[in-house]
Design an enzyme around this catalytic site. Structure first.
Site, short mmCIF file in Angstrom:
data_model
loop_
_atom_site.label_atom_id
_atom_site.label_comp_id
_atom_site.label_asym_id
_atom_site.label_seq_id
_atom_site.Cartn_x
_atom_site.Cartn_y
_atom_site.Cartn_z
CG ASN A 38 -0.22 0.00 2.54
OD1 ASN A 38 0.97 0.33 2.63
ND2 ASN A 38 -0.93 -0.37 3.61
CG ASP A 65 -6.54 -8.09 2.00
OD1 ASP A 65 -6.72 -8.12 3.23
OD2 ASP A 65 -5.72 -7.34 1.44
#
Length: 350
Positions: A36, A225
């Site tokens: 991320n 997810d």
């Protein structure tokens, strides 16, 4: 994910003419597209690595004897805790070991270690238990028998049988109560279930599938997810990471050409964590004989982090409908049960 280097090691035991594949090891280096914006590797990326290692060892084992050839398909992932974050540039060491076999299923234990290749420091990041079933290459709807493993102690087989019966019962219960659908709501209020709920629609292509035309379990988990992460980020508007995944149940196979809808909604919040239910529905658009069906379901837990990586308080969820209030109480029960279990493990042994 770009694989720069990869190491494989396979431990094989031959006993009494029976060949048993015991252990599989994989090493992968983490790249920026695995993480991320804060540099933490996505939980879905790790889940995909775990599933690939489990699929390799279980497929090898199920084909270790002469007979009809098969491929191992993921049926269930037990609760998985993310013990420590993994970062860009670190090397993931994924090891898989077969711990139990029933007549038609294989239990695989997978551990993930992260290594800082500059210092050589290693730490455990994940432990997971997965269940696979062998499907015939001639007919993927046919479940074959699994070659037995040789246990060093009789207690290992008895403990494995108990785990098998427990997960089998829970899978049946989950499928029975899994009929509802996430519906969009216009102009939702902040901190409500409707405000953060999210969906992703994906056309299943060849790159998502095995050579036999159905989706890899790891691909499905990665998409789940991703949706859960969007729900968590919308709710708290901070950097979020996967803390744990409750049991993921795969109720039916997803074939190439299906359109899948992955839907996520928040069910419960504690002071510093969020529980998100994720549902996967498959629509076989090229097959008019089959209707839309529930393919998988799971609960993900996320935590909110500051820029320094410290846990932050989570905005409290505001359930509105009776169903939302019911799901909130069920989520609270799961949270308290797991909290009590962790505290029990933390107590010193007499």
């Amino acid at each position: 994910m770009l694989v720069l280097w990869r190491g494989l090691a396979l431990q094989v035991l031959r006993k009494g003419g029976l060949q048993v594949c015991l252990q599989e090891n994989v090493r992968l280096i983490m790249r920026p597209d695995d993480a991320n914006v804060a540099g933490n590797v996505h939980g879905g990326t790790i889940l995909k690595m775990i599933e690939e290692a489990g699929a390799i060892i279980s497929t090898r084992h199920c084909n270790s004897q002469n007979g009809e050839r098969c491929v191992a398909a993921l049926a269930r992932v037990e609760r998985t805790d993310f013990l420590s974050p993994m970062c860009i540039g670190e090397v993931a060491h994924v090891s898989a070991e077969i711990t139990y076999t029933s007549k038609h299923s294989v239990e695989v234990q997978v551990n993930v270690m992260s290594e800082n290749i500059l210092t050589g420091t290693k730490r455990l990041t994940n432990k997971a238990t997965l269940w696979y079933v062998p499907l015939s290459l001639k007919n993927v709807d046919k479940v074959l028998e699994v070659p037995p493993v040789v246990y060093s102690r009789q207690e290992q087989e008895e403990e494995g049988r108990k785990r098998y019966e427990a997960q089998k019962l829970e899978r049946m219960e989950t499928k029975w109560r899994n009929g509802d659908i996430v519906q969009p709501v216009l102009n939702p209020e902040p901190n409500t279930v409707s405000y953060s709920q999210s969906s992703l629609i994906h056309l299943v292509g060849p790159s998502d599938c095995t050579l036999h035309g159905f989706v890899h379990g790891g691909v499905t988990m990665k998409l789940m997810d991703e949706v859960a992460g969007i729900v968590a980020a919308r709710h708290c508007k901070t950097n979020i990471v996967t803390a744990s995944v409750d049991a993921i149940n795969f109720h039916d196979k997803i074939r190439k050409g299906c359109v899948i809808t992955i839907s996520g909604r928040m069910t419960f919040t504690s002071n510093k964590s969020m529980e998100i239910e994720v549902l996967v529905d498959a629509d076989p658009v090229v097959d008019n004989s089959q209707k839309r069906y529930r393919a998988a379901s799971a609960f993900f837990t996320y935590v909110s982090l500051s820029q320094e990586g410290k846990p932050l308080p989570v905005p409290q969820l505001v359930p509105e409908t009776e169903d939302e209030k019911k799901r909130f109480e069920e989520g609270k029960g799961r949270y308290l049960q797991m909290k009590a279990k962790r505290q029990g493990h933390a107590e010193p042994q007499p």
